[in-house]
Design an enzyme around this catalytic site. Structure first.
Site, PDB file in Angstrom:
ATOM      1  N   CYS A   1       0.760  -1.328  -0.046  1.00  0.00           N
ATOM      2  CA  CYS A   1      -0.089   0.074   0.089  1.00  0.00           C
ATOM      3  C   CYS A   1       0.816   1.317  -0.097  1.00  0.00           C
ATOM      4  O   CYS A   1       2.001   1.153   0.735  1.00  0.00           O
ATOM      5  CB  CYS A   1      -0.925   0.126   1.224  1.00  0.00           C
ATOM      6  SG  CYS A   1      -2.168  -1.181   0.904  1.00  0.00           S
TER       7      CYS A   1
ATOM      8  N   CYS B   1      -3.706   0.171  -3.149  1.00  0.00           N
ATOM      9  CA  CYS B   1      -4.134   0.560  -2.015  1.00  0.00           C
ATOM     10  C   CYS B   1      -3.578   1.701  -1.148  1.00  0.00           C
ATOM     11  O   CYS B   1      -2.333   1.977  -1.662  1.00  0.00           O
ATOM     12  CB  CYS B   1      -4.306  -0.658  -1.101  1.00  0.00           C
ATOM     13  SG  CYS B   1      -2.847  -1.506  -0.885  1.00  0.00           S
TER      14      CYS B   1
END
Ligand code: 2NF
Length: 305
Positions: free
Chosen positions: A124, A206
């Site tokens: 992420c 993400c």
């Protein structure tokens, strides 16, 4: 019994009959000769150019060897932490996706087995998209090694800069020509591949994601580009908290667009509708520094040198 074979003379039949038969034989002979004269060159041409001709460049020479070499380089040297990947199987899945098929009827399903074999997790906050800024984005990820563009993942690394297509009439690759996505067809094996891998790259992203945009052209955010058409619409709002855009101007070049331009505002609007926060920065410092290292002369680089 009379002998009716061509050229033979029977005692019972008059000589005028011979000339009639000879004429027929000559006709058949010349007919066959003409057929051979036409058929042989056509056959040779078909043998030398059996594949359909397209407007785009053909498959990159040594395509399969390059794919395999890049797969081993990536998994053994560039990112050994990715763990074991079966490069032979990956190479086979890649070529199976397009060989012996119409290169204008490619589907994302054709590439599904390949996508499954090359699954990769990008952490992420580490995804970097780019549009009209390939060189700069990749210069940046080369020095900022924990950021990933699509071409810093295994499948993007393997395919970057290559061309490929097959032909339904042959099990070989077409090295002569491949469909051009603008002039021949949009569903070609090359474009469909990049759409499919770009879609997956965006779906997997993400946290805070980034994009390098080119502020030295008028349509900095281009809705028809892969970023504008595919990636923006496949970000998952439940996972992606923010898209941070870096609008970069060429050093010493024109400043056509900036964070406040209409095309970038269009991107902001699309993201708002998709419930994804947006932030934008002109000439992001670390990337500007890289531009100035490559081209230190212009006054806009004085600050760095
Ligand atoms: O070749 C690549 N590495 C590639 C190709 C297409 C898409 C990479 N991508 C991914 C990257 F991950 C970026 O995040 O999409 C993003 C960049 O694509 P973009 O279309 O937003 O950026 P451009 O600079 O406009 O185009 C990049 C390259 O893709 C070609 C274009 O000619 C250029 O070489 N391209 C764009 N759309 C298509 C298409 N529909 C296309 N090639 C074939 N079919």
């Amino acid at each position: 019994m009379a002998n009716h074979r061509c050229g033979s003379v029977s005692e019972e039949e008059p000589c005028c009959d011979i000339s009639k038969k000879t004429k027929i034989c000559l006709c058949v002979f010349f007919g066959l000769l003409v057929a051979v004269i036409i058929a042989v060159p056509v056959g040779i041409l078909m043998w030398r150019h059996p594949l359909q001709e397209w407007k785009g460049k053909g498959t990159t020479a040594h395509f399969y060897e390059i794919l395999l070499g890049r797969c081993y380089t990536y998994t053994q040297i560039v990112r050994p932490e990715l763990g074991h990947k079966d490069c032979q199987k990956i190479g086979k899945a890649f070529t199976t996706a397009f060989l012996s098929k119409d290169p204008c009827s490619s589907t994302e399903q054709d590439y599904q087995p390949l996508l499954e074999l090359t699954a990769q997790t990008v952490p992420c906050n580490k995804t970097l998209f780019w549009s009209k800024s390939s060189q700069l984005a990749h210069d940046y990820t080369r020095v900022q090694g924990d950021l990933f563009t699509l071409e810093d993942t295994l499948l993007g690394y393997m395919a970057d800069g290559l061309k490929w297509c097959g032909d339904p009439r042959s099990s070989e690759m077409n090295y002569q020509s491949c469909p051009d996505w603008r002039e021949d067809c949009s569903n070609n094996s090359f474009s469909v591949f990049w759409n499919a891998v770009s879609k997956r790259f965006a779906e997997d992203a993400c946290g805070v994601v980034h994009v390098v945009l080119n502020g030295s052209i008028s349509n900095t955010f281009d809705e028809r580009s892969t970023f504008g058409r595919v990636e923006v619409f496949n970000l998952r709002p439940e996972k992606v908290h923010q898209l941070q855009a870096w609008v970069m101007h060429d050093v010493g070049g024109v400043h056509s667009d900036s964070c406040s331009s209409s095309s970038v505002n269009n991107l902001k609007r699309i993201l708002k509708e998709r419930s994804i926060a947006f932030s934008c920065q002109n000439n992001y410092g670390p990337i500007r520094l890289l531009q100035c290292v490559k081209n230190p002369e212009p006054s806009s680089c004085r600050f760095y040198v």
